[in-house]
Enzyme design. Structure first.
Site, PDB file in Angstrom:
ATOM      1  N   HIS A  20      -2.042  -7.461   2.304  1.00 39.43           N
ATOM      2  CA  HIS A  20      -2.068  -8.101   3.632  1.00 39.43           C
ATOM      3  C   HIS A  20      -3.179  -7.608   4.541  1.00 39.43           C
ATOM      4  O   HIS A  20      -3.350  -8.126   5.647  1.00 39.43           O
ATOM      5  CB  HIS A  20      -0.698  -8.000   4.315  1.00 39.43           C
ATOM      6  CG  HIS A  20      -0.303  -6.640   4.796  1.00 39.43           C
ATOM      7  ND1 HIS A  20      -0.281  -6.312   6.124  1.00 39.43           N
ATOM      8  CD2 HIS A  20       0.100  -5.536   4.135  1.00 39.43           C
ATOM      9  CE1 HIS A  20       0.145  -5.062   6.259  1.00 39.43           C
ATOM     10  NE2 HIS A  20       0.375  -4.574   5.072  1.00 39.43           N
ATOM     11  N   GLY A  48       0.823  -1.209   0.000  1.00 36.88           N
ATOM     12  CA  GLY A  48       0.000   0.000   0.000  1.00 36.88           C
ATOM     13  C   GLY A  48       0.855   1.255   0.000  1.00 36.88           C
ATOM     14  O   GLY A  48       0.539   2.247  -0.671  1.00 36.88           O
ATOM     15  N   THR A  94      10.575  -7.414 -11.629  1.00 37.12           N
ATOM     16  CA  THR A  94       9.946  -8.730 -11.851  1.00 37.12           C
ATOM     17  C   THR A  94       8.798  -8.923 -10.864  1.00 37.12           C
ATOM     18  O   THR A  94       8.930  -8.635  -9.675  1.00 37.12           O
ATOM     19  CB  THR A  94      10.996  -9.854 -11.689  1.00 37.12           C
ATOM     20  OG1 THR A  94      12.046  -9.588 -12.615  1.00 37.12           O
ATOM     21  CG2 THR A  94      10.400 -11.226 -11.967  1.00 37.12           C
ATOM     22  N   CYS A 130       4.922   5.451  21.314  1.00 37.38           N
ATOM     23  CA  CYS A 130       6.016   6.014  22.083  1.00 37.38           C
ATOM     24  C   CYS A 130       6.875   6.896  21.186  1.00 37.38           C
ATOM     25  O   CYS A 130       7.489   6.422  20.241  1.00 37.38           O
ATOM     26  CB  CYS A 130       6.844   4.871  22.672  1.00 37.38           C
ATOM     27  SG  CYS A 130       7.930   5.437  23.950  1.00 37.38           S
TER      28      CYS A 130
HETATM   29  N1  PLP Z   1      -2.718   3.047   4.110  1.00 38.52           N
HETATM   30  C1  PLP Z   1      -3.446   2.645   5.164  1.00 38.52           C
HETATM   31  C2  PLP Z   1      -4.743   3.302   5.459  1.00 38.52           C
HETATM   32  C3  PLP Z   1      -2.969   1.618   5.987  1.00 38.52           C
HETATM   33  O1  PLP Z   1      -3.688   1.228   7.042  1.00 38.52           O
HETATM   34  C4  PLP Z   1      -1.715   1.030   5.672  1.00 38.52           C
HETATM   35  C5  PLP Z   1      -1.148  -0.017   6.559  1.00 38.52           C
HETATM   36  O2  PLP Z   1      -1.401  -0.034   7.735  1.00 38.52           O
HETATM   37  C6  PLP Z   1      -1.020   1.475   4.537  1.00 38.52           C
HETATM   38  C7  PLP Z   1      -1.542   2.486   3.790  1.00 38.52           C
HETATM   39  C8  PLP Z   1       0.289   0.874   4.158  1.00 38.52           C
HETATM   40  O3  PLP Z   1       0.111  -0.387   3.596  1.00 38.52           O
HETATM   41  P1  PLP Z   1       1.359  -1.404   3.487  1.00 38.52           P
HETATM   42  O4  PLP Z   1       1.580  -1.938   4.854  1.00 38.52           O
HETATM   43  O5  PLP Z   1       0.904  -2.447   2.519  1.00 38.52           O
HETATM   44  O6  PLP Z   1       2.498  -0.622   2.978  1.00 38.52           O
END
Ligand code: PLP
Length: 393
Positions: free
Chosen positions: A200, A71, A236, A324
């Site tokens: 994930h 993400g 890849t 923290c």
């Molecule tokens: N955006 C949001 C709203 C998320 O909750 C997260 C992960 O917690 C991410 C982006 C980042 O995703 P990734 O862990 O696949 O980089």
């Protein structure tokens, strides 16, 4: 001890069906999907199938799906692309509650000379669309707003926000990492240009993501290299991961309404019972427009970290709303942006459920949480012997 996992917004279990779909692509079918030979070609076809499965879940076209590594990469690629294809525009709009994948990137971009507007949210974590409209300028390159918040589950009206941006000729990206697979998304019904997904969070493995890029959207690749993904993302392909994500999307599409209704019922039961049984507790964030699996609850006058430790002793996994920083516990940027009072923000716990949670697990958590909070409050200097809160100076 049995693990009761209610931290699915952090990461979720890989579905058995997903794992089974992936396994042959580690061992038997390991060819490079770009190779000329049949051995590689069959892997290439499987990637195309996965592209179709992702597209199906999103109501998109397969060629609008670009596979990435996560993400975070998708968010970075979207925002960087919007800036690269419009080099004369130097303004970005995000919200104060974006994930670090967007927020910290934009802090970085502001040091590179871009102007970043961070839209505030109200105490329910809700965005003011009028303020978005007022913030759009001829210099705005991109608006990036998350679909569902990872800490509170609050849903932003991104389809409406995208229309406002488009009316002013501004590109729109949404981080749909938490929303995908939990609420219906149909890209045919909106004008969102780019959308990020992470494997994930939706029962596919870590290390695979998607950036949806609407057909006709100008795009500049973030990872520059080979011709993979039609030149939109060099490198890849993570073949097993992509195949797993395709399968996860297929499963999500099949069961979305049914499963999210079931998960929502469990989440609502957990929330209602905890609020009833534990005095001075409250939900953070609007409860109307919310992802079905998430509840963020504050238990006043106790530390979230301490609650997590005691939960952990019973095998219950969740997250707290503080982290923290420089040796001191700081409420998260999301709770701060919502103006959650200090004593509440510190005692916040995020429960994020999944399709694998059961009623028995929810009942166990409902039974175990009140004594945990009571025990910690007995030790709290801000909670007196009569079980009343004392004013904090
Ligand atoms: N955006 C949001 C709203 C998320 O909750 C997260 C992960 O917690 C991410 C982006 C980042 O995703 P990734 O862990 O696949 O980089």
């Amino acid at each position: 001890m049995k693990t009761i996992y209610m931290d699915n917004n952090a990461t979720a279990k890989v579905a058995d069906e997903v794992l089974q779909a992936m396994l042959p692509y580690f061992s038997d079918f390991y060819g490079n999907p770009s190779s000329m030979h049949t051995f590689g070609g069959q892997v290439g076809r499987k990637i195309q199938q996965a592209r179709g499965q992702v597209a199906q879940l999103l109501g998109a076209q397969p060629e609008e799906i670009v596979f990435t590594s996560c993400g975070t990469e998708s968010d970075n690629a979207a925002i960087r692309s919007a800036l690269a294809v419009q080099p004369d525009k130097r303004h970005i709009i995000i919200s104060r509650v974006e994930h670090p994948a967007v927020r910290v990137l934009c802090d970085h971009l502001s040091r590179e000379g871009y102007r970043v507007t961070q839209l505030p949210v109200d105490k329910g974590g809700i965005l003011d669309l009028e303020l978005l409209e007022k913030s759009l300028t001829p210099d705005t390159a991109v608006v990036s707003l998350m679909w569902g918040n990872n800490e509170t589950g609050v849903i932003f009206p991104v389809e409406e926000a995208a229309r406002l941006a488009h009316d002013r000729d501004v590109m729109f990206h949404t981080d749909a990492v938490q929303a995908t697979g939990k609420i219906p998304i149909n890209m045919k019904n909106n004008v969102i240009d780019m959308l990020s997904i992470s494997g994930h969070k939706m029962h596919a493995p870590k290390g695979v993501g998607v950036l949806y890029v609407r057909r006709g959207t100008k795009f500049a690749p973030f990872l520059i290299g080979g011709h993979q993904e039609k030149g939109r993302r060099g490198g890849t392909e993570n073949t097993p991961g992509i195949i797993g994500l395709g399968k996860a999307c297929e499963l999500a599409a099949q069961n979305l309404v049914e499963e999210s209704t079931r998960v929502k019922r469990l989440r609502d039961k957990l929330e209602k019972e905890l609020l009833t049984k534990i005095p001075q507790s409250r939900v953070n964030g609007d409860t109307e427009n919310r992802l079905p699996n998430t509840t963020n609850i504050s238990f006043e006058y106790v530390e979230g970290e301490a609650i997590l430790l005691l939960m952990n002793e019973l095998g219950i996994c969740a997250s707290s709303g503080s982290a923290c920083t420089s040796g001191a516990l700081q409420p998260s940027h999301v709770l701060r942006a919502m103006g959650v009072p200090f004593t509440m923000a510190h005692g916040s716990i995020r429960f994020s459920l999944s399709i694998y949670n059961t009623e028995e697990e929810v009942d166990f958590v409902i039974e175990k949480m009140p004594p945990i909070i009571e025990r910690l409050r007995e030790m709290s200097p801000f909670w007196n012997q009569e079980g009343q809160s004392c004013a904090v100076q």
